[in-house]
Design an enzyme around this catalytic site. Structure first.
Site, PDB file in Angstrom:
ATOM      1  N   SER A   1       2.302   0.529   3.794  1.00  0.00           N
ATOM      2  CA  SER A   1       0.972   1.112   3.953  1.00  0.00           C
ATOM      3  C   SER A   1       0.083   0.731   2.766  1.00  0.00           C
ATOM      4  O   SER A   1      -0.102  -0.448   2.481  1.00  0.00           O
ATOM      5  CB  SER A   1       1.102   2.627   4.127  1.00  0.00           C
ATOM      6  OG  SER A   1      -0.086   3.191   4.628  1.00  0.00           O
TER       7      SER A   1
ATOM      8  N   GLU B   1       0.527   2.202  16.063  1.00  0.00           N
ATOM      9  CA  GLU B   1      -0.056   2.677  14.814  1.00  0.00           C
ATOM     10  C   GLU B   1      -1.457   2.128  14.582  1.00  0.00           C
ATOM     11  O   GLU B   1      -1.817   1.053  15.044  1.00  0.00           O
ATOM     12  CB  GLU B   1       0.838   2.336  13.644  1.00  0.00           C
ATOM     13  CG  GLU B   1       1.030   0.856  13.390  1.00  0.00           C
ATOM     14  CD  GLU B   1       1.655   0.647  12.028  1.00  0.00           C
ATOM     15  OE1 GLU B   1       0.938   0.813  11.035  1.00  0.00           O
ATOM     16  OE2 GLU B   1       2.866   0.326  11.969  1.00  0.00           O
TER      17      GLU B   1
ATOM     18  N   HIS C   1       3.506   4.532  12.539  1.00  0.00           N
ATOM     19  CA  HIS C   1       3.311   4.058  11.175  1.00  0.00           C
ATOM     20  C   HIS C   1       4.467   4.499  10.277  1.00  0.00           C
ATOM     21  O   HIS C   1       4.859   5.666  10.271  1.00  0.00           O
ATOM     22  CB  HIS C   1       1.991   4.633  10.642  1.00  0.00           C
ATOM     23  CG  HIS C   1       1.614   4.162   9.276  1.00  0.00           C
ATOM     24  ND1 HIS C   1       1.166   2.890   9.034  1.00  0.00           N
ATOM     25  CD2 HIS C   1       1.627   4.792   8.073  1.00  0.00           C
ATOM     26  CE1 HIS C   1       0.905   2.757   7.753  1.00  0.00           C
ATOM     27  NE2 HIS C   1       1.183   3.891   7.144  1.00  0.00           N
TER      28      HIS C   1
END
Length: 313
Positions: free
Chosen positions: A159, A251, A281
Site C-alpha cells: 500500500s 480493491e 486490499h
C-alpha cells in the site's frame, strides 16, 4: 499488459470460502467505517492496531526491536536466515507500524528463511513527506553499513509502503547507491493524485475519502501531490531490479498496480503483476488463516530466492 499479468486461479475448500466471507464482512463492518477521516488520526491508529491484534504471528520465528540507521525497527529472524528483506509497512502514510503488519512479516520470514527488518518510520501529519523517505534511506544505508550485501537484500512494501519502496529506490538511484536484488509490492499506492481509483464499492478496507485525507496530510495541502516523492509512478522507473506486484481484484488501488507494472516494463524494468480474484486490499495480512495469503507469501519467497545471489568469498 497480458504478457505481464497473471490472474491467479484456485480451487477453494468450503472452509476457506467461509473464512474469506467472514473476513471480508468483518473488515467492511469493523475496519472500514473507523479508518475514515471522520475520526481523528490517533483514533484510527489505535483502531488499526487493535484490529491487527487479531492476526497471527508465525510460530518459531524470533523477533526483537533494534534501531537501524537510528530508525526504530522490528526484526524477524529464523535461526538460519539466508538473506535480508527490508519491509515498509502500509497505512496511508498516517498509520500502521511493525505491530500492524506482524502477520505478513513474520510469515514471510518463515517462508523465505530471511531476516525481515520492518522500520517504524515517521508518519504524517506530524512528519510529512519526505520524512518517511529519509527514514527508509537511513535504514537501507544502515543495513549496508552492517554488512548486508545488496545481492542478498530484497525490498518490499504494501500500500503506502509500496509507494514508499518505489520512492526509496528512486532516492537510492539519485545517490548512486547499489540497489537490492529484487522488489516485491503488495497493492502499491504510487499515485497520490487518486485520479485512477478502481471500483470503490467492492473494497472492504479503503475508501476514496480516506485516501484523499492521507494524501493531503502526507504531501501537504499546498504542494504538488504528483511530484515523484509522493507519486513515484511519475519518477524514474528504468534500471531498477526485477519487480513482483501482487494485488486483489476487488480493491480500490488495483489500477495503481496495473499502471505501475506497465510503466516499469515500458521503462525497461522487468515487472510482473499477479491479480488474486475476489481478494481485497492487503489480503496478505491474513497469513496463517487465509490460504490465499499463505500461497501469495510462498510465491514471494520463491521470487526472493530466484534473485538472491551467492556472495560468499
Amino acid at each position: 499488459m497480458s504478457l505481464f499479468v497473471d490472474r491467479i486461479s484456485r480451487s477453494q475448500s468450503l472452509l476457506q470460502q467461509v473464512l474469506a466471507g467472514i473476513l471480508r464482512t468483518s473488515l467492511a463492518l469493523l475496519f472500514k467505517p473507523v479508518v475514515n477521516p471522520r475520526f481523528s488520526i490517533q483514533t484510527q491508529r489505535r483502531w488499526m492496531t487493535l484490529i491487527a491484534g487479531t492476526t497471527l504471528t508465525a510460530r518459531d520465528v524470533g523477533s526483537h526491536d533494534a534501531p537501524v540507521g537510528d530508525v526504530p525497527c522490528r526484526h524477524y529472524q529464523p535461526l538460519h536466515a539466508q538473506g535480508t528483506v527490508l519491509y515498509l509497512h502500509g497505512g496511508g502514510y498516517v498509520a500502521g507500524s511493525p505491530d500492524t503488519h506482524k502477520a505478513i512479516t513474520s510469515h514471510l520470514a518463515r517462508y523465505a528463511n530471511a531476516r525481515v527488518v520492518v522500520p517504524d518510520y515517521r508518519l504524517a501529519p506530524e512528519h510529512p513527506c519526505p520524512a518517511a523517505i529519509d527514514d527508509a534511506v537511513a535504514v537501507y544505508l544502515g543495513l549496508l553499513d552492517e554488512g548486508v550485501h545488496p545481492d542478498t537484500l530484497t525490498l518490499m512494501g504494501d500500500s503506502a509502503g509500496g509507494g514508499l519502496a518505489m520512492a526509496l529506490l528512486q532516492a537510492l538511484q539519485a545517490r548512486k547507491v547499489a540497489l537490492p536484488s529484487s522488489v516485491i509490492l503488495f497493492s502499491p499506492w504510487v499515485d497520490l493524485t487518486a485520479t485512477a481509483l478502481f471500483d470503490t464499492d467492492r473494497d472492504c478496507l479503503l475508501s476514496p475519502a480516506w485516501l484523499e485525507s492521507g494524501a493531503l496530510l502526507y504531501a501537504g495541502a499546498d504542494t504538488d501531490r504528483a511530484r515523484p516523492q509522493c507519486s513515484p509512478i511519475n519518477g524514474e522507473l528504468g534500471n531498477l531490479p526485477p519487480v513482483l506486484i501482487q494485488a486483489g481484484s476487488d480493491e480500490i488501488l488495483l489500477n495503481d498496480s496495473h499502471r505501475l507494472c506497465q510503466a516499469l516494463n515500458d521503462a525497461g524494468t522487468p515487472a510482473h503483476l499477479q491479480v488474486h480474484p475476489q481478494r481485497w486490499h492487503d489480503f496478505q495480512l491474513h497469513a496463517g488463516v487465509l490460504a490465499d495469503a499463505d500461497q501469495a507469501l510462498m510465491t514471494c519467497a520463491r521470487f526472493i530466492h530466484q534473485h538472491w545471489k551467492d556472495v560468499r568469498p
